[in-house]
Write a protein that holds these residues in place. Sequence first.
Motif, PDB file in Angstrom:
ATOM      1  N   ASN A 191       0.849  -1.190   0.000  1.00 27.60           N
ATOM      2  CA  ASN A 191       0.000   0.000   0.000  1.00 27.60           C
ATOM      3  C   ASN A 191       0.888   1.245   0.000  1.00 27.60           C
ATOM      4  OD1 ASN A 191       0.479   1.046   2.562  1.00 27.60           O
ATOM      5  ND2 ASN A 191      -1.317   0.117   3.492  1.00 27.60           N
ATOM      6  N   GLY A 192       0.253   2.387  -0.125  1.00 31.32           N
ATOM      7  CA  GLY A 192       0.997   3.611  -0.423  1.00 31.32           C
ATOM      8  C   GLY A 192       2.041   4.014   0.589  1.00 31.32           C
ATOM      9  N   ASN A 193       1.926   3.542   1.831  1.00 35.94           N
ATOM     10  CA  ASN A 193       2.895   3.993   2.835  1.00 35.94           C
ATOM     11  C   ASN A 193       4.017   2.976   3.076  1.00 35.94           C
ATOM     12  OD1 ASN A 193       1.925   1.998   4.540  1.00 35.94           O
ATOM     13  ND2 ASN A 193       0.788   3.377   5.875  1.00 35.94           N
ATOM     14  N   LYS A 194       4.007   1.857   2.350  1.00 32.63           N
ATOM     15  CA  LYS A 194       5.001   0.820   2.613  1.00 32.63           C
ATOM     16  C   LYS A 194       6.335   1.125   1.914  1.00 32.63           C
ATOM     17  CE  LYS A 194       2.448  -1.666   5.342  1.00 32.63           C
ATOM     18  NZ  LYS A 194       1.378  -0.688   5.588  1.00 32.63           N
ATOM     19  N   ILE A 195       7.337   0.296   2.225  1.00 28.51           N
ATOM     20  CA  ILE A 195       8.696   0.593   1.748  1.00 28.51           C
ATOM     21  C   ILE A 195       8.768   0.546   0.224  1.00 28.51           C
ATOM     22  CG2 ILE A 195       9.601  -1.764   2.007  1.00 28.51           C
ATOM     23  CD1 ILE A 195      12.102  -0.182   3.341  1.00 28.51           C
ATOM     24  N   ILE A 196       7.990  -0.371  -0.389  1.00 31.26           N
ATOM     25  CA  ILE A 196       7.718  -0.259  -1.831  1.00 31.26           C
ATOM     26  C   ILE A 196       6.211  -0.341  -2.006  1.00 31.26           C
ATOM     27  CG2 ILE A 196       9.934  -1.242  -2.556  1.00 31.26           C
ATOM     28  CD1 ILE A 196       8.406  -3.768  -3.440  1.00 31.26           C
ATOM     29  N   THR A 197       5.717   0.325  -3.039  1.00 32.05           N
ATOM     30  CA  THR A 197       4.263   0.393  -3.205  1.00 32.05           C
ATOM     31  C   THR A 197       3.849   0.117  -4.643  1.00 32.05           C
ATOM     32  OG1 THR A 197       2.297   1.744  -2.836  1.00 32.05           O
ATOM     33  CG2 THR A 197       4.251   2.891  -3.625  1.00 32.05           C
ATOM     34  N   THR A 198       2.638  -0.441  -4.768  1.00 30.84           N
ATOM     35  CA  THR A 198       1.991  -0.565  -6.085  1.00 30.84           C
ATOM     36  C   THR A 198       0.715   0.281  -6.068  1.00 30.84           C
ATOM     37  OG1 THR A 198       0.799  -2.532  -5.319  1.00 30.84           O
ATOM     38  CG2 THR A 198       2.871  -2.907  -6.458  1.00 30.84           C
ATOM     39  N   SER A 199       0.659   1.249  -5.202  1.00 33.88           N
ATOM     40  CA  SER A 199      -0.501   2.064  -4.826  1.00 33.88           C
ATOM     41  C   SER A 199      -1.407   1.253  -3.923  1.00 33.88           C
ATOM     42  CB  SER A 199      -1.251   2.667  -6.012  1.00 33.88           C
ATOM     43  OG  SER A 199      -2.080   1.734  -6.638  1.00 33.88           O
ATOM     44  N   GLY A 200      -1.685   0.030  -4.272  1.00 32.28           N
ATOM     45  CA  GLY A 200      -2.365  -0.921  -3.395  1.00 32.28           C
ATOM     46  C   GLY A 200      -1.997  -2.298  -3.894  1.00 32.28           C
ATOM     47  N   GLY A 201      -1.731  -3.211  -2.989  1.00 36.32           N
ATOM     48  CA  GLY A 201      -1.377  -4.559  -3.416  1.00 36.32           C
ATOM     49  C   GLY A 201      -0.754  -5.339  -2.289  1.00 36.32           C
TER      50      GLY A 201
END
Length: 381
Positions: A191-201
Motif C-alpha cells: 500500500n501507499g505507505n510501505k517501503i515499496i508500493t503498487t498504490s495498493g497490493g
Amino acid sequence: MATDPPIRMFLSPPDVGAEERELLLDAFDSNWIAPLGPHVDAFEAELAAYVGASHGVALSSGTAALHLAMLVHGVQAGDRVLCPTMTFVATANAIRYLGAEPVFVDAEEASWNLDPELVAQELTTAAAEGRPYAAVVAVDLYGRCCDYDRLEAICADHGVPLIEDAAEALGAVFRGRRAGTFGDVGVFSFNGNKIITTSGGGMLVTEDAEVAARIRHLATQAREPAAHYEHAELGFNYRLSNLLAAVGRGQLRGLDAKVARRRAIAARYRDQLAALPGFAFAPGADDEHQPNAWLTCLTIDPSVAGIDRETVRIHLRGLGIEARPIWKPMHLQPVFADARTIGGEVSARLFEHGLCLPSGSSLTDAEQDEICTEIRTVVEG
Ligand SMILES: Cc1ncc(COP(=O)(O)O)c(C=O)c1O
C-alpha cells in the motif's frame, strides 16, 4: 481554531522513479490492462526470489493475503487465532473475516513484538483444555522481525500454523533469513505507505506449491478451468492487476536502495535525538536483526522529558510535518472490545508514549535536520 497547514513532509510517502514509469507504460502499451498478465508472473517470481521463497502470489492487498493465508491454513468460523494487540487493524480484521475470534497477546518490552513466552503459555493452556488454536499470526512491527527461533519452535511443538504478517518488513532480515520466509506463509503489503508500493497490493510467499496454487485459485473467484465459468466453492476477487505488478517490479529493483536510505534516516534520528531526556528509540539492529527501518519510532517519557508525545506531534503537524502515534493496540479498539487479551499493559504504554517520525526514502537530510531541530526546540522549551 487554527487549521493545520498542508502536509509537506509525509510519514512515509511513495518513492517512485523512471523505472516504474517505464514498466507501467510497457504494461499499458502491451494492452495487458485487465487483471493478470506477464508482469504479475514476473513480479511474483522476482519478489519470491528476493526474499528466498519458492512461490509468490500477488494479491490486491496485504489484508487479502492475510485472509487467504488463514483460510488455506484451515482457520474456520468459531476458531481462535492468536495475534499481537500491537499491530495495524488489518491483522485482526482478517481473522474476523473468517468468523474466527482474535485473542490478543501483549508486546514484549524488549522487542515491541509478539511476546513468545505469552504465546507458549497460552498454546500450552489451550492444548491442556482441549481447545487448540487454529493459527498464530506474528507481525514484524515497523519492519523488525519477531523472534522466529522461538515462535517457530513453539508453533511446531503445538502443531499450530504460523503466519508471518511481514506487511511492514519487506527487506528486513532475522538471523540471515529475510522477512516473509518464517512460519508457514508470509504476507507483504504494497500500500501507499510501505517501503515499496503498487498504490495498493500485496503478496503471499510460501514454500508449498499446493498452498500457492490454492491461494491463486481462491483469489481468482475459485474459477474452475471450464469455458462456462464453473465454481465449486466460494472464491474472491483478490488478484493484483498487471499494471500494478509492473509498478511493483520497478519498485522492487530499487528496494535495496530504499532500505539503505531508511536505515540511514533511522541512524540520523538516533544521532540527533537519542540524548534527549526521556527519549527512547524502538529496538533496532543487533547481531540477529537487521530491520528495514520502515518507520523510525520512539517513546517519550513525559515525566523525564517534561513534554509528552502529543505536544511534539502537534507542534510538527502545525509546521506541515506528519508524525503519528504508534498503532493503537487492538485491545483498545472499540471494534474489538469483546475480544480477549493476554496482558496488554506494555502495548498500552507504547501507544501512550510512542511516536513515528517521517521516514520515507525520499526524505532529504535538510528536511530531517529541520524535524530534529523542531523536536529539540519543543523539548528545550
Ligand atoms: C501489520 C500490517 N498488516 C497488514 C496490513 C494490510 O496491508 P494492506 O493495506 O495492503 O491491506 C498492513 C498495512 O496496511 C500492516 O501494517
